[in-house]
Design an enzyme around this catalytic site. Structure first.
Site, mmCIF file in Angstrom:
data_model
loop_
_atom_site.group_PDB
_atom_site.id
_atom_site.type_symbol
_atom_site.label_atom_id
_atom_site.label_comp_id
_atom_site.label_asym_id
_atom_site.label_seq_id
_atom_site.Cartn_x
_atom_site.Cartn_y
_atom_site.Cartn_z
ATOM 1 N N LYS A 96 0.825 -1.213 0.000
ATOM 2 C CA LYS A 96 0.000 0.000 0.000
ATOM 3 C C LYS A 96 0.861 1.265 0.000
ATOM 4 C CE LYS A 96 -3.992 -2.066 2.279
ATOM 5 N NZ LYS A 96 -4.915 -1.967 3.430
ATOM 6 N N VAL A 126 8.889 -8.448 10.468
ATOM 7 C CA VAL A 126 8.268 -8.960 11.687
ATOM 8 C C VAL A 126 9.414 -9.176 12.665
ATOM 9 C CG1 VAL A 126 7.010 -10.895 12.708
ATOM 10 C CG2 VAL A 126 6.369 -10.041 10.444
ATOM 11 N N GLU A 146 3.877 -0.806 14.161
ATOM 12 C CA GLU A 146 4.625 0.425 14.397
ATOM 13 C C GLU A 146 5.175 0.957 13.078
ATOM 14 O OE1 GLU A 146 7.427 1.498 17.898
ATOM 15 O OE2 GLU A 146 8.740 0.878 16.260
ATOM 16 N N ALA A 179 20.393 6.073 12.458
ATOM 17 C CA ALA A 179 19.718 5.088 13.320
ATOM 18 C C ALA A 179 20.173 3.663 13.010
ATOM 19 C CB ALA A 179 18.196 5.207 13.167
HETATM 20 P P1 GTP Z 1 11.220 0.185 22.517
HETATM 21 O O1 GTP Z 1 12.228 1.305 22.400
HETATM 22 O O2 GTP Z 1 10.997 -0.503 21.202
HETATM 23 O O3 GTP Z 1 11.550 -0.756 23.603
HETATM 24 O O4 GTP Z 1 9.787 0.762 22.889
HETATM 25 P P2 GTP Z 1 9.315 2.215 23.306
HETATM 26 O O5 GTP Z 1 7.954 2.111 23.833
HETATM 27 O O6 GTP Z 1 10.341 2.898 24.145
HETATM 28 O O7 GTP Z 1 9.172 2.906 21.901
HETATM 29 P P3 GTP Z 1 10.068 3.985 21.212
HETATM 30 O O8 GTP Z 1 9.122 4.830 20.491
HETATM 31 O O9 GTP Z 1 11.019 4.593 22.169
HETATM 32 O O10 GTP Z 1 10.976 3.178 20.188
HETATM 33 C C1 GTP Z 1 10.489 2.247 19.315
HETATM 34 C C2 GTP Z 1 11.504 1.952 18.224
HETATM 35 O O11 GTP Z 1 12.143 3.144 17.777
HETATM 36 C C3 GTP Z 1 12.657 1.061 18.609
HETATM 37 O O12 GTP Z 1 12.319 -0.300 18.531
HETATM 38 C C4 GTP Z 1 13.703 1.448 17.554
HETATM 39 O O13 GTP Z 1 13.401 0.859 16.304
HETATM 40 C C5 GTP Z 1 13.485 2.916 17.426
HETATM 41 N N1 GTP Z 1 14.360 3.665 18.351
HETATM 42 C C6 GTP Z 1 13.989 4.323 19.458
HETATM 43 N N2 GTP Z 1 15.049 4.903 20.059
HETATM 44 C C7 GTP Z 1 16.131 4.616 19.298
HETATM 45 C C8 GTP Z 1 17.535 4.941 19.381
HETATM 46 O O14 GTP Z 1 18.014 5.615 20.296
HETATM 47 N N3 GTP Z 1 18.348 4.452 18.402
HETATM 48 C C9 GTP Z 1 17.868 3.712 17.360
HETATM 49 N N4 GTP Z 1 18.739 3.286 16.437
HETATM 50 N N5 GTP Z 1 16.554 3.394 17.248
HETATM 51 C C10 GTP Z 1 15.700 3.830 18.198
#
Ligand code: GTP
Ligand code: MG
Length: 202
Positions: A21, A45, A138, A150
């Site tokens: 999509k 996934v 997400e 990132a």
């Molecule tokens: P998680 O970080 O997934 O444990 O959950 P959360 O509820 O804290 O969500 P958040 O929105 O902080 O982050 C979700 C996703 O964003 C992560 O799984 C990563 O893919 C990405 N992400 C967040 N922070 C970082 C970071 O500092 N570095 C990188 N490379 N990716 C990040």
């Protein structure tokens, strides 16, 4: 034993459908002469080993992962310019094939690490042979420069098992700022080129 294949197969379906999509948005723009806000789309996934790691780290009971782990299905949209992200967010908000349950703006509010991206959590319905299942996906929307940073930062976190030495952490924060300045400069260059073209075609 947990039947991971059975649990994760609708997530795979959701990721596959959303990739099609979202790529179709790009194709629709390509048929016009307008700049496409979507450069490319990826999706995955979450691998079972990462699910187990995260469940343990965040104390999530396995029975609750479908509600508490929002990134079992993850889709990423890469854009050329920061301004494209707003266009994509608007396109996503217009859609009627899923619901937005959460938005997190890590561009206005960057993370301590330096991470920047726009996150949306969708409640996405998939049609299966046993009926409709709604699940969380997400969506991460970011520029190529944000993605560059990132991707490398993530692989370093992995190498250091999440314990990056503080001097390297600092350098990564500065690298994130450099990536952001690059984004700003590219947007500015683009703006000036567009202005020049408008003058020529006037
Ligand atoms: P998680 O970080 O997934 O444990 O959950 P959360 O509820 O804290 O969500 P958040 O929105 O902080 O982050 C979700 C996703 O964003 C992560 O799984 C990563 O893919 C990405 N992400 C967040 N922070 C970082 C970071 O500092 N570095 C990188 N490379 N990716 C990040
Ligand atoms: Mg996090």
């Amino acid at each position: 034993m947990y039947d991971w294949d059975e649990l994760l197969s609708p997530y795979k379906q959701a990721v596959d459908e959303l990739k099609i999509k979202l790529r179709s948005i790009r194709e629709q723009y390509e048929r016009t002469s307008k700049h496409t806000p979507i450069e490319f789309v990826t999706g995955r996934v979450k691998p079972v080993t990462s699910i187990l790691d995260k469940a343990k780290r965040k104390n999530i009971p396995l029975e609750e992962i479908d509600e508490k782990m929002q990134d079992l299905a993850g889709v990423r949209i890469m854009c050329q310019f920061v301004g494209d992200i707003d266009t994509v967010v608007d396109l996503i908000r217009m859609r009627t094939d899923f619901e937005i349950v959460e938005e997190r703006d890590y561009i206005k509010n960057k993370k301590n690490s330096g991470y920047r991206s726009y996150h949306m959590v969708l409640r996405y319905p998939v049609q299966t042979i046993s009926g409709e299942i709604q699940l969380l996906v997400e969506l991460q929307i970011r520029t190529l420069a944000m993605n560059f940073w990132a991707t490398i930062e993530h692989s370093l976190q992995y190498k250091y098992r999440g314990e990056i030495p503080s001097n390297i952490e600092k350098r990564l924060q500065r690298a994130a700022e450099a990536a952001f300045r690059l984004d700003e400069e590219m947007s500015q260059i683009r703006g000036e080129v567009q202005e020049a073209q408008e003058i020529i075609t006037r």
